[in-house]
Motif scaffolding. Structure first.
Motif, mmCIF file in Angstrom:
data_model
loop_
_atom_site.group_PDB
_atom_site.id
_atom_site.type_symbol
_atom_site.label_atom_id
_atom_site.label_comp_id
_atom_site.label_asym_id
_atom_site.label_seq_id
_atom_site.Cartn_x
_atom_site.Cartn_y
_atom_site.Cartn_z
ATOM 1 N N ASP A 87 0.818 -1.218 0.000
ATOM 2 C CA ASP A 87 0.000 0.000 0.000
ATOM 3 C C ASP A 87 0.851 1.268 0.000
ATOM 4 N N GLY A 88 2.124 1.121 -0.318
ATOM 5 C CA GLY A 88 3.013 2.265 -0.362
ATOM 6 C C GLY A 88 3.624 2.483 -1.735
ATOM 7 N N THR B 249 0.555 5.401 -5.657
ATOM 8 C CA THR B 249 -0.508 5.668 -4.685
ATOM 9 C C THR B 249 -0.395 7.125 -4.246
ATOM 10 N N PRO B 250 -1.522 7.839 -4.149
ATOM 11 C CA PRO B 250 -1.441 9.224 -3.680
ATOM 12 C C PRO B 250 -0.679 9.300 -2.354
ATOM 13 N N GLU B 251 0.184 10.295 -2.240
ATOM 14 C CA GLU B 251 1.055 10.406 -1.075
ATOM 15 C C GLU B 251 0.289 10.369 0.241
ATOM 16 N N SER B 252 -0.880 10.972 0.287
ATOM 17 C CA SER B 252 -1.663 11.008 1.529
ATOM 18 C C SER B 252 -2.191 9.636 1.930
ATOM 19 N N GLU B 253 -2.205 8.670 1.003
ATOM 20 C CA GLU B 253 -2.726 7.332 1.277
ATOM 21 C C GLU B 253 -1.624 6.274 1.404
ATOM 22 N N ARG B 254 -0.384 6.664 1.158
ATOM 23 C CA ARG B 254 0.739 5.727 1.153
ATOM 24 C C ARG B 254 1.183 5.345 2.543
ATOM 25 N N SER B 255 1.537 4.065 2.721
ATOM 26 C CA SER B 255 2.186 3.650 3.967
ATOM 27 C C SER B 255 3.617 4.162 3.952
#
Length: 149
Positions: free
Chosen positions: A54-55, A59-65
């Motif tokens: 999930d990183g 993936t949008p930075e705000s949603e990345r692990s």
């Protein structure tokens, strides 16, 4: 304890590198393993950096692990995550402030975050980066020419 002297001209001094810290003594890629490596006298600690599923960079930075310190996804899934930020924070204080670090980047695409994290903690001079991805090395060179590769 062995007393060390500066090498004479032409003499070679070997660098003692702790792979994942002191992985043979304490589970690797952990702060405890890094601290044990310092206790036994390493000069440099190599550790692995990757992102979790999930990183992914897309993936949008705000949603990345966050980036984690682990050999691979299986290793990361087998224990609590040590984030790159937590690991670098540990290298900014004793006893880990006495050694150099080698970040072995396992996946490409988040080079800017790695360079920024090293800069934020004043670790550029003590750090180097290794990886099998030439495009990662080029990206890091462009971001921070003083970081050893």
């Amino acid at each position: 304890m062995i007393a060390e002297t500066a090498p004479t001209p032409g003499e070679r001094r070997f660098r003692r590198v702790g792979h994942k810290g002191a992985d043979a003594l304490v589970p690797g890629n952990t702060v405890a393993s890094f601290e044990r490596a310092v206790e036994i006298g390493v000069d440099t600690i190599e550790f692995d950096v990757l992102w979790l599923a999930d990183g992914r960079p897309e993936t949008p930075e705000s949603e990345r692990s966050p980036l984690v310190v682990a050999h691979d996804w299986e290793d990361a899934a087998s224990r609590p995550h040590l984030t790159l930020a937590e690991a670098l924070d540990a290298f900014a204080r004793p006893p880990l402030d006495r050694v150099e670090i080698d970040l072995d980047i396992k996946l490409r695409g988040r080079e800017g975050e790695i360079v920024a994290a090293l800069r934020e903690r004043g670790l550029i001079e003590r750090a180097m980066v290794s990886t099998m991805y030439t495009e990662t090395l080029a990206a890091i060179r462009a971001l921070e020419p003083g970081l050893r590769l």
